[in-house]
Design an enzyme around this catalytic site. Structure first.
Site, PDB file in Angstrom:
ATOM      1  N   GLY A  13      11.901  -4.791  -5.224  1.00 38.83           N
ATOM      2  CA  GLY A  13      11.579  -3.997  -4.037  1.00 38.83           C
ATOM      3  C   GLY A  13      12.146  -2.598  -4.153  1.00 38.83           C
ATOM      4  O   GLY A  13      12.579  -1.991  -3.179  1.00 38.83           O
ATOM      5  N   ILE A  18      15.465   0.755   1.028  1.00 35.02           N
ATOM      6  CA  ILE A  18      16.790   0.375   0.546  1.00 35.02           C
ATOM      7  C   ILE A  18      16.803   0.209  -0.973  1.00 35.02           C
ATOM      8  O   ILE A  18      17.725   0.651  -1.650  1.00 35.02           O
ATOM      9  CB  ILE A  18      17.263  -0.922   1.241  1.00 35.02           C
ATOM     10  CG1 ILE A  18      17.484  -0.672   2.741  1.00 35.02           C
ATOM     11  CG2 ILE A  18      18.548  -1.451   0.602  1.00 35.02           C
ATOM     12  CD1 ILE A  18      17.682  -1.931   3.570  1.00 35.02           C
ATOM     13  N   VAL A  67       7.691 -11.021  -6.088  1.00 33.45           N
ATOM     14  CA  VAL A  67       8.832 -11.926  -6.267  1.00 33.45           C
ATOM     15  C   VAL A  67       8.548 -13.350  -5.792  1.00 33.45           C
ATOM     16  O   VAL A  67       9.257 -14.279  -6.178  1.00 33.45           O
ATOM     17  CB  VAL A  67      10.114 -11.388  -5.582  1.00 33.45           C
ATOM     18  CG1 VAL A  67      10.550 -10.081  -6.204  1.00 33.45           C
ATOM     19  CG2 VAL A  67       9.942 -11.275  -4.070  1.00 33.45           C
ATOM     20  N   ASN A  93      16.401  -7.284  -3.739  1.00 35.14           N
ATOM     21  CA  ASN A  93      16.197  -6.566  -2.480  1.00 35.14           C
ATOM     22  C   ASN A  93      14.838  -6.828  -1.826  1.00 35.14           C
ATOM     23  O   ASN A  93      14.708  -6.684  -0.616  1.00 35.14           O
ATOM     24  CB  ASN A  93      16.366  -5.061  -2.737  1.00 35.14           C
ATOM     25  CG  ASN A  93      15.851  -4.226  -1.591  1.00 35.14           C
ATOM     26  OD1 ASN A  93      16.443  -4.182  -0.520  1.00 35.14           O
ATOM     27  ND2 ASN A  93      14.709  -3.575  -1.797  1.00 35.14           N
ATOM     28  N   SER A 140      20.624  -9.884   5.777  1.00 33.62           N
ATOM     29  CA  SER A 140      20.475  -9.038   6.957  1.00 33.62           C
ATOM     30  C   SER A 140      21.531  -9.456   7.964  1.00 33.62           C
ATOM     31  O   SER A 140      21.959 -10.618   7.980  1.00 33.62           O
ATOM     32  CB  SER A 140      19.077  -9.219   7.567  1.00 33.62           C
ATOM     33  OG  SER A 140      19.024  -8.668   8.875  1.00 33.62           O
ATOM     34  N   TYR A 153      12.188 -14.348  10.326  1.00 34.44           N
ATOM     35  CA  TYR A 153      12.914 -13.417   9.461  1.00 34.44           C
ATOM     36  C   TYR A 153      14.402 -13.746   9.465  1.00 34.44           C
ATOM     37  O   TYR A 153      15.048 -13.807   8.418  1.00 34.44           O
ATOM     38  CB  TYR A 153      12.664 -11.984   9.936  1.00 34.44           C
ATOM     39  CG  TYR A 153      13.382 -10.925   9.133  1.00 34.44           C
ATOM     40  CD1 TYR A 153      12.863 -10.477   7.918  1.00 34.44           C
ATOM     41  CD2 TYR A 153      14.577 -10.365   9.584  1.00 34.44           C
ATOM     42  CE1 TYR A 153      13.522  -9.500   7.176  1.00 34.44           C
ATOM     43  CE2 TYR A 153      15.239  -9.394   8.850  1.00 34.44           C
ATOM     44  CZ  TYR A 153      14.707  -8.967   7.648  1.00 34.44           C
ATOM     45  OH  TYR A 153      15.363  -8.005   6.920  1.00 34.44           O
ATOM     46  N   LYS A 157      16.869 -14.939   6.267  1.00 35.91           N
ATOM     47  CA  LYS A 157      18.068 -14.214   5.862  1.00 35.91           C
ATOM     48  C   LYS A 157      19.313 -15.101   5.953  1.00 35.91           C
ATOM     49  O   LYS A 157      20.275 -14.902   5.203  1.00 35.91           O
ATOM     50  CB  LYS A 157      18.223 -12.936   6.691  1.00 35.91           C
ATOM     51  CG  LYS A 157      17.115 -11.915   6.409  1.00 35.91           C
ATOM     52  CD  LYS A 157      17.019 -11.562   4.920  1.00 35.91           C
ATOM     53  CE  LYS A 157      15.993 -10.512   4.609  1.00 35.91           C
ATOM     54  NZ  LYS A 157      15.956 -10.140   3.186  1.00 35.91           N
ATOM     55  N   THR A 190      14.199   2.433   7.829  1.00 28.93           N
ATOM     56  CA  THR A 190      13.184   2.179   6.801  1.00 28.93           C
ATOM     57  C   THR A 190      11.819   2.045   7.481  1.00 28.93           C
ATOM     58  O   THR A 190      11.727   2.025   8.714  1.00 28.93           O
ATOM     59  CB  THR A 190      13.467   0.855   6.054  1.00 28.93           C
ATOM     60  OG1 THR A 190      13.350  -0.232   6.997  1.00 28.93           O
ATOM     61  CG2 THR A 190      14.854   0.830   5.440  1.00 28.93           C
TER      62      THR A 190
END
Length: 266
Positions: A13, A18, A67, A93, A140, A153, A157, A190
């Site tokens: 990424g 990032i 990925v 990432n 995260s 999400y 994480k 971002t």
């Protein structure tokens, strides 16, 4: 930075946000070479061209890779080793946010994180012709402290945090010589932040989801990708294998799991 002298890295990424900031920070601090891997071929080639102009044509290569696909991750590692001959640092990432169409979020954030971690251990292990190294997995703050507006999400994480804590354990580190760290960024500016409101949980489950999310974002400290990348490099050097770090408002704090660890050992 002497720690990076003669070292080589792979950043997934890495074309923007990032990941790109991490690639640049490694180069600024004197790393020998970096492989930038990203699913976005056009953006990846543009970013690589920019870096080559700034740091020299011998310092960066680009590999297109999704990925979530094991064979593409393995391909990125093989191309890195073929080109650089060594691999010492992996920054895992690549990640996405999407609550309602959630399968890509699971396959990228969980499958992708696992593919990268296992390949990193395999290629860097001192027991398998590697010379040891560091794996930095991008979690995260939402994987440590739940965010109800983005449950899928947050769960992916949390998976990342536990994966890093387990593979960072001395039973793996002592055998392979590969340190595994988890970075848990707070609000970082971002494209994901700007697109976030469109990727929240369903309004049918929570009609005021966008208002709740906006309220959360407004209360939290923000940081730039560049600030975060500098902190990541610092944690990469001083962090102990298996630790997780929240980096929010441009400050790094090790996550204290002592309460849950004590309960687990009762």
């Amino acid at each position: 930075m002497s720690m990076l002298k003669g070292k080589y890295a792979l950043v997934t990424g890495g074309a923007q946000g990032i990941g790109f900031a991490c690639v640049k920070e490694l180069l600024v601090n004197g790393i020998e070479g970096v492989t930038l891997a990203d699913i976005n071929k056009v953006r990846g080639e543009e970013s690589t061209a920019l870096l080559k102009r700034e740091f020299g044509t011998e310092k960066v290569i680009f590999v297109a890779a999704d990925v979530s696909k094991k064979d593409q991750v393995e391909g990125a590692f093989k191309k890195s080793i073929e080109h650089w001959k060594h691999l010492d640092i992996l920054i895992n990432n690549a990640g996405i946010l999407g609550e309602q169409d959630w399968k890509p979020t699971l396959s990228t954030n969980c499958d992708g994180m696992l593919h990268g971690t296992l390949s990193g251990l395999e290629y860097m292990s001192t027991k398998q012709n590697g010379r040891g190294g560091v794996i930095v997995n991008m979690g995260s703050i939402n994987g440590v402290y739940p965010n109800a507006t983005i449950p899928v999400y947050s769960a992916t994480k949390a998976f990342t945090v536990m994966l890093g804590r387990c593979f960072g354990d001395p039973i793996y580190y002592d055998h392979n010589g590969v340190k595994v760290l988890t970075i848990c960024p707070g609000v970082t500016i971002t494209e994901m932040i700007h697109n976030g409101p469109n990727l929240m949980s369903s309004e049918s489950l929570c009609p005021n989801i966008h208002k709740v999310s906006q309220g959360l974002l407004e209360r939290l400290k923000r940081q730039t990708c560049e600030e975060l990348a500098k902190q990541i490099l610092d944690v990469m050097i001083r962090g102990r294998s298996g630790t997780a770090w929240v980096i929010a408002g441009n400050e790094a704090t090790q996550v204290d799991f002592s309460t849950t660890d004590r309960q687990a050992n009762v």
